[in-house]
Design an enzyme around this catalytic site. Structure first.
Site, PDB file in Angstrom:
ATOM      1  N   HIS A   1       0.810  -1.226   0.000  1.00 26.69           N
ATOM      2  CA  HIS A   1       0.000   0.000   0.000  1.00 26.69           C
ATOM      3  C   HIS A   1       0.848   1.282   0.000  1.00 26.69           C
ATOM      4  CE1 HIS A   1      -3.097  -2.891   1.299  1.00 26.69           C
ATOM      5  NE2 HIS A   1      -3.998  -2.004   0.909  1.00 26.69           N
TER       6      HIS A   1
ATOM      7  N   GLY B   1      -1.362  -1.924  -5.787  1.00 26.00           N
ATOM      8  CA  GLY B   1      -2.177  -3.044  -5.330  1.00 26.00           C
ATOM      9  C   GLY B   1      -3.542  -2.579  -4.894  1.00 26.00           C
TER      10      GLY B   1
ATOM     11  N   GLU C   1     -14.007  -8.865  -0.253  1.00 25.57           N
ATOM     12  CA  GLU C   1     -14.771  -7.603  -0.231  1.00 25.57           C
ATOM     13  C   GLU C   1     -15.124  -7.200  -1.661  1.00 25.57           C
ATOM     14  OE1 GLU C   1     -11.982  -5.106   1.869  1.00 25.57           O
ATOM     15  OE2 GLU C   1     -12.737  -5.760   3.811  1.00 25.57           O
TER      16      GLU C   1
ATOM     17  N   CYS D   1     -10.621   2.155   7.574  1.00 27.35           N
ATOM     18  CA  CYS D   1     -10.780   2.903   6.327  1.00 27.35           C
ATOM     19  C   CYS D   1     -12.157   3.532   6.207  1.00 27.35           C
ATOM     20  CB  CYS D   1     -10.493   2.003   5.133  1.00 27.35           C
ATOM     21  SG  CYS D   1     -11.499   0.510   5.061  1.00 27.35           S
TER      22      CYS D   1
END
Length: 805
Positions: A167, A218, A326, A410
């Site tokens: 990330h 990613g 997800e 998040c």
């Protein structure tokens, strides 16, 4: 700071609406055809949205800052400023972004509500952030605090794991977003300097040339952020990197649907993989297309949008059907209780549809945006601003509750930055066209062909379809007021055949100017009033607003034989506090009749819908009984504010989908204890049985991430029972998930001396995936029974249901 003069000259030009959609009206060549109106030009005084904006400013943003402090987010930057081989790097590799996103939300808030104390606090945080930045610009605390032993997702060197889980570019993207918002709000460059320094490093180290890391993110968002940084600074290198990150996807090391890297972006036509990553990538494609004029991106996004809206969109506007990755599911795979519909994905869905409107000027994109905004997005945060959903399911038996925060935070921090930006979505401008896209009370000053036009919008939307707009140009002025006539007024649930109204109602609308009805043909969903406007002109809009019944496409298996209820842009649900029966077992008449009641005292004020229904239930003899009931429904966004219990959006109106109330069982009336007690354990005695091994719509309990251990669950009875058999439905999400059927299992009962004794089984303990695993044993009288489970050596295990008889 380099290019400071350029930044000052351009900062009021088009700021591509990445996370916020809040650019100023002027745009650069190659930008979006339609210009957004900055939210700073729109002062919302709306009862519905005013409450949300106040809660965000007064509760959500301060809470997010406090959680950054409590959970060690700030401490990570301090550690990175003083790295050591002894620091244990924990948390998640993207924890830094919670700080950036919260600063972004606070900055938007400060632009409309200046706050010197908050500004000073943010400056103190940025001092810590700056100290963590390495001399060449790299800012990634998950590595810098302990370069020899970085976070397990970081890899041994920079960018090595970027396409996997590091990330690094995701962190950069959110940093840029926050930095630009902070600069807009304060005029200071202290955060922008940090972000631009990291962006310059990325330009230097990531790319196709020798010595560079040829990687793509990613987790996408850097594409949007870099495009925005290009517009702010005018530096082409940022747009070039954004385009590289898109164009190279599908050609690098990792190729999978999860991160949309299975194909080059221009060859994609189906929404797949992680829904947030996908929505951010599609939005980035739109940004780069607008700035470069490359229409091939637009064609690809149009194809993907058609797939989402036609086959993968929830009636609430949510996207992402499954918790496995997800992710988007298959076409028409839209389960309700296990629906993922991540809050961040709903925000991403707004970003994508907003951009497509800016590109195409068609109201259908705002129809999807509005549906998402009023339902699947704001459901993600409680009305008082301090509770959050990560997933937003459309059905519950009480296992879902908003949380004060998450380890993976998040969604709360994303909500903190999104809500303050909502006013920027109301209007837009294209030359002489002034678009009215959303309806909420506000006072605004908008530039149309360089001249300021005042608009005062007054409404009780979404509870009423009456809107008044007072137009006040500085001098009389010719322009076109383009009013969106929502799809729900025109008899279209969404811009596809995925959902349709089942009633035969024909809603109508009227628009008046200064008391006189005006006529216009709808163009792209907009009613256009072309006239010379003078100060005090008044526009009155009326949309019929009635409860409607909606059915899903027959290929949506989860919704067959069911209907949903909506009124205006708001989707409704039936929830336990308003009904003294199982709402999941309610059956509506084939032609329900509704009444509407204003409830100003309930959940900050809402409109409730009532109708007659029936309940089917099994009596003690196993026969079906029917009972007439009054069904009460509230807006979906308002559920889960009054404790845990049943909720459903889709209601049966056909016997084929009926779910009679089941009689109680020994298991359902037992008290559960366990070696690993979590709220989800209630799934094991809810009497919901999976139809097969792939049924993800039924709640389950699991021991992940444990492996190789021996775990247990017990049922404690209210009185002594005689039992002689037990059945377990195991949860196994192989080959990709972390749960498998257990290595073995065993049943114990509690004897008269309160000792656990193994039953004398008369049949083997079967261990089967997707079907009942059972055992029979010599009858025992007991007050408690225990299920002992030996987990596989390398995996966890889980179960849907545990029955005893």
């Amino acid at each position: 700071m380099k290019n400071q003069k350029t930044i000052k000259n351009i900062c009021l030009a088009l700021l591509i609406s990445t996370s916020t959609g809040l650019p100023a009206q002027e745009k650069q060549t190659g930008g979006y055809p339609i210009s957004p109106v900055p939210f700073t030009a729109v002062k919302v005084n709306d009862a519905f949205w005013g409450q949300r904006l106040n809660a965000s400013r007064e509760v959500t943003i301060p809470l997010a800052f406090s959680k950054c402090e409590e959970t060690g987010r700030y401490e990570n930057f301090i550690k990175a400023a003083h790295p050591s081989d002894t620091i244990k790097v924990g948390g998640l590799s993207f924890d830094d972004t919670d700080v950036y996103k919260t600063i972004e939300g606070a900055s938007y808030s400060m632009q409309t509500f200046p706050n010197a104390q908050l500004e000073k606090y943010i400056d103190s945080v940025l001092t810590i952030v700056k100290a963590a930045q390495e001399p060449d610009g790299y800012l990634y605390t998950a590595r810098t605090m302990n370069p020899k032993h970085p976070h397990e997702w970081a890899g041994d060197k920079r960018w090595e794991k970027e396409e996997d889980l590091s990330h690094e570019l995701y962190n950069l993207g959110h940093m840029i977003e926050g930095a630009i918002a902070h600069y807009q709000a304060t005029g200071k460059t202290n955060f922008l300097d940090i972000a631009q320094k990291y962006a310059d490093l990325a330009v230097k180290e990531v790319g196709p040339n020798p010595g560079q890391a040829c990687v793509v993110p990613g987790h996408q968002i850097a594409e949007m952020a870099l495009a925005k940084l290009y517009v702010v600074t005018g530096e082409q290198k940022y747009l070039d990197l954004a385009k590289f990150l898109l164009d190279k996807r599908g050609y690098t090391t990792i190729k999978n649907e999860y991160s949309q890297s299975h194909l080059p972006v221009l060859d994609q036509s189906e929404a797949v993989g992680h829904a947030v990553r996908a929505a951010y990538m599609y939005s980035g494609m739109a940004d780069v297309a607008a700035l470069t004029g490359d229409t091939s991106y637009i064609h690809a996004i149009d194809r993907i949008w058609e797939n989402i809206v036609g086959k993968k969109l929830y009636i609430t506007g949510g996207i992402g059907a499954t918790n496995h990755g997800e992710a988007f599911g298959k076409d028409y795979e839209l389960p309700n209780m296990s629906a993922y519909c991540e809050t961040c994905a709903a925000i991403g869905n707004v970003y994508m549809n907003y951009r497509l409107f800016l590109l195409h000027g068609e109201s259908k994109y705002y129809d999807v945006l509005e549906r998402t905004l009023y339902n699947g997005l704001i459901s993600g945060v409680s009305l008082d601003g301090n509770g959050f959903f990560y997933p937003n399911p459309l059905e519950s038996i009480g296992q879902h509750q908003r949380q004060a925060w998450f380890g993976c935070a998040c969604c709360p921090s994303n909500i903190a930055r999104f809500i303050p930006s909502v006013p920027g979505y109301i209007y837009a401008v294209h030359i002489k066209d002034l678009y009215v896209n959303l309806f909420m009370s506000n006072n605004s000053e908008i530039k149309v062909e360089g001249k300021t036009v005042g608009l005062k919008q007054t409404t009780n939307y979404p509870w009423s379809g009456d809107i008044q707009i007072e137009v006040t140009p500085k001098k009389k002025q010719d322009f076109n007021l383009k009013i969106r006539v929502p799809g729900w007024v025109q008899g279209q649930v969404v811009p596809s055949d995925l959902y349709s109204y089942t009633d035969k109602k024909k809603l109508s609308y009227t628009i008046k100017v200064n008391g006189q009805t005006v006529e216009s043909q709808l163009t792209n969903g907009y009613f256009t009033i072309a006239r010379t406007w003078v100060k005090g002109d008044k526009v009155e809009i009326h949309f019929d607003m009635e409860p409607r019944t909606v059915k899903a496409h027959p290929l949506v298996e989860a919704d067959r034989g069911k209907v949903a209820i909506e009124r205006g842009p708001v989707v409704y649900c039936a929830e336990w506090p308003d009904n003294d029966f199982s709402v999941r077992s309610a059956i509506l008449p084939q032609k329900p009749v509704f009444t509407v009641e204003n409830k100003p005292e309930l959940l900050y004020g809402l409109t409730m819908i009532h109708t007659d229904a029936q309940i089917l239930s099994y009596n003690n003899a196993g026969k079906i009984e029917v009972k007439d009931v009054k069904l009460n429904m509230i807006p979906y966004y308002a559920w889960a504010h009054r404790g845990s219990g049943e909720m459903t959006v889709w209601l049966s109106n056909d016997l084929s989908s009926s779910r009679p109330v089941m009689p109680p069982t020994i298991a359902s009336e037992s008290k559960i204890e366990a070696s690993h007690p979590v709220k989800a354990i209630g799934a094991i005695n809810d009497r919901l049985i999976p139809k097969d091994e792939k049924d993800s719509s039924v709640p389950y309990y699991h021991w992940w991430p444990k492996a190789g251990t021996t775990e247990w669950i017990s049922y404690n009875f209210e009185s002594e029972k005689t039992i002689s058999s037990s059945t377990v439905y195991w949860y196994d999400d192989g080959p990709w998930g972390g749960c498998r059927v257990p290595a073995s299992w065993k049943i114990y009962y509690k004897d008269a001396t309160d000792n656990w004794v193994p039953v004398e089984n008369t049949t083997p303990y079967s261990v089967m995936k997707g079907v009942a695993s059972d055992v029979s044993f010599a009858p025992v009288k007991t007050t408690a029974v225990k299920l002992e489970v030996k987990l596989p050596a390398d995996n966890a295990a889980g179960l849907f249901e545990w029955e005893v008889e």
